[in-house]
Scaffold this active site. Structure first.
Site, PDB file in Angstrom:
ATOM      1  CB  ALA A 164      -5.759   5.251   5.535  1.00  0.00           C
ATOM      2  CB  CYS A 165      -2.192   0.861   4.581  1.00  0.00           C
ATOM      3  SG  CYS A 165      -3.275   0.120   5.817  1.00  0.00           S
ATOM      4  CB  THR A 166       1.719   4.260   2.740  1.00  0.00           C
ATOM      5  OG1 THR A 166       0.811   5.315   3.064  1.00  0.00           O
ATOM      6  CG2 THR A 166       2.528   4.654   1.506  1.00  0.00           C
TER       7      THR A 166
ATOM      8  CD  GLU B 202      -1.789   0.602   0.662  1.00  0.00           C
ATOM      9  OE1 GLU B 202      -2.045   1.820   0.576  1.00  0.00           O
ATOM     10  OE2 GLU B 202      -0.941   0.146   1.438  1.00  0.00           O
TER      11      GLU B 202
END
Length: 504
Positions: free
Chosen positions: A2-4, A95
């Site tokens: 999970a990334c932003t 991402e």
């Protein structure tokens, strides 16, 4: 994973830089320690083997050195995450994004298949390697490219040849432009150039919402894609537009997901980032143009004012401040305060902000770094074109130690979380002090570096990085001491004789 991500075009940034920034977050229930390093050209392998997928292939000759933010502990592969190479090309990978069943049926992911039985058995089936993934991308692309465009084409050709076992999106930058590539199924991909005057927000969803196939098949001014994308889409009926030019379509609708879980985990993050950078829009109440659960939040838009490093750190550390959804806030209800997944989360592993300033001088590439939970850490700049980084960034090990920036922040965050109201002013002061010092140090050394060749510039850049690391450690140690004292005073087992005294 999970990334932003947030991407900022050169005309939208405060100083004309292209800026690529991404939180790397560990999976739920994991905390993957990270470190910063330089991979020198002579240390780059000539044969690459993926730990996750068992894929093995030869790499090109003549790699260049590059910065990297790999996993600190062995056993899972490299996961190099983000960095600049000697040609001042930046790359952030990846991402994790979502896709849909139609795409996966049309072009399945290339998943590793273990061997069945033993080689001496009559019915033995040998293993089948999988495709490429987040573990691999930086290590097999960044050392071999000299522009953002060439990086797109290299990764695109590798995806077409070997495929991927997961859905991911990757950013590439140089001083002139930023490109964003999204994988589509096992072997297909699209890439779009970020408009110079815009920023992009990406919260674990397939994001590109407009794509021009004619440009991708022709001049490639703003779009690139797998060579057979059009025919593949036609064969599998993936363009869902009711009418109009089939050359222009919405990839988010054709390839992406649209599920209730997106409204909890993904879309609220895009909503809050854009709410911050375009505050004049209607984001709240009955007349809101977009809500945290809107499926049509734009992939890119022009900000209301130029975007700074501090803006990027704020949005990538955010927990829906000043809304009913803030987990540390007082607005709303207990239910609303835990309704959505925040951007600044306990599982943040590292934040790399790749600031590529104009020109090709050695000091033009600045890699801002923070480790651990972004709500409680500080972001500091480091010159990227060096032979090594300071120990405080590189010495992360399995052993928890305050000599490591990663572990020091983990300790601060765990202590401060339960005492947020008592600690947050101290933390904000710490963050401001260090970011200001970083700006000051870079500005001073930029003057010393002006016009110097790389061989003379490198020792000065390493000197600047060491000064920043020493200041960071000093301030981090002080903050840890302060937060430890606050948390100690608030322990449940606290007691003194005066606790039972009554005033008459």
């Amino acid at each position: 994973m999970a990334c932003t991500t947030i991407l900022v075009g050169k005309a939208a940034s405060y100083d004309g830089s292209t800026i690529v920034a991404r939180n790397e977050d560990s999976p739920n229930g994991q905390f993957e320690p990270k470190r910063l390093e330089v991979v020198l050209s002579q240390d780059q392998p000539r044969t690459y083997t993926s730990v996750e997928s068992h894929l093995c292939f030869e790499l090109p000759d003549n790699p260049v050195s590059y910065s990297s933010v790999p996993d600190a502990l062995p056993g899972h592969g490299i996961w190099a995450s983000a960095g600049f190479n000697e040609h001042n090309v930046g790359m952030s990978a990846t991402e994790t994004i979502t896709t849909n069943e139609r795409v996966l049926g049309a072009d399945p992911l290339v998943v590793y298949q273990p061997a069945q039985g033993k080689p001496e058995d009559a019915n033995y089936v040998p293993e089948v390697p999988g495709g490429l993934g987040e573990e691999d991308f930086v290590s097999i692309v960044l050392p071999y490219v000299n522009s953002a465009r060439s990086a797109v084409l290299r990764l695109g050709s590798l995806l077409e040849q070997y495929g991927t076992y997961e859905s991911n999106a990757i950013a590439f930058s140089d001083s002139n432009e930023i490109w964003w590539l999204e994988t589509i199924g096992g072997h297909h991909w699209i890439a779009r150039r970020v408009p110079d005057d815009a920023y992009v927000t990406m919260p674990n969803q397939l994001g590109i919402d407009s794509f021009n196939l004619n440009d991708a098949e022709g001049a490639q001014l703003e779009h690139m894609a797998s060579a057979d994308l059009r025919s593949w889409m036609e064969l599998h009926h993936l363009n869902l537009a009711l009418n109009g030019d089939e050359s222009v379509f919405n990839p988010r609708i054709s390839f992406g997901s649209k599920s209730p879980s997106d409204h909890i985990y993904n879309t609220p993050r895009a909503w809050y980032m854009q709410r911050t950078l375009n505050p004049s829009d209607a984001w709240d109440g009955a007349d809101a143009r977009y809500t945290p659960e809107s499926d049509d939040i734009p992939w890119c838009r022009v900000p209301e004012q130029k975007v700074t490093i501090e803006d990027i750190k704020f949005v990538l550390s955010s927990h829906f401040q000043d809304t009913p959804y803030d987990c540390y806030g007082w607005k709303g209800t207990r239910e609303t305060r835990s309704a959505y997944r925040p951007i600044g989360i306990n599982r943040n592993s590292q934040l790399a902000v790749l600031q590529m300033r104009s020109g090709d001088e050695p000091g033009a590439a600045v890699q801002w770094m923070a480790f651990g939970s972004n709500i409680f850490n500080a972001l500091v700049p480091l010159y990227a074109q060096v032979s090594c980084f300071p120990d405080y960034f590189t010495n992360t090990s399995a052993r928890v130690s305050t000599e490591s920036f990663y572990w020091a922040n983990r300790l601060i965050a765990a202590l401060a979380d339960r005492h947020y109201g008592d600690c947050i002013q101290k933390i904000e002061a710490y963050q401001q002090t260090l970011t200001a010092f970083g700006h000051q140090c870079i500005a001073r050394y930029d003057q010393l570096l002006a016009g110097l060749p790389r061989v003379q510039a490198q020792p000065l850049m390493e000197e600047a990085n060491q000064l920043i690391a020493e200041k960071l450690k000093e301030e981090t140690d002080k903050l840890l001491s302060t937060v430890l004292y606050i948390a100690s005073c608030k322990m449940m087992c606290g007691f003194s004789m005066s606790d039972n005294e009554r005033s008459e």
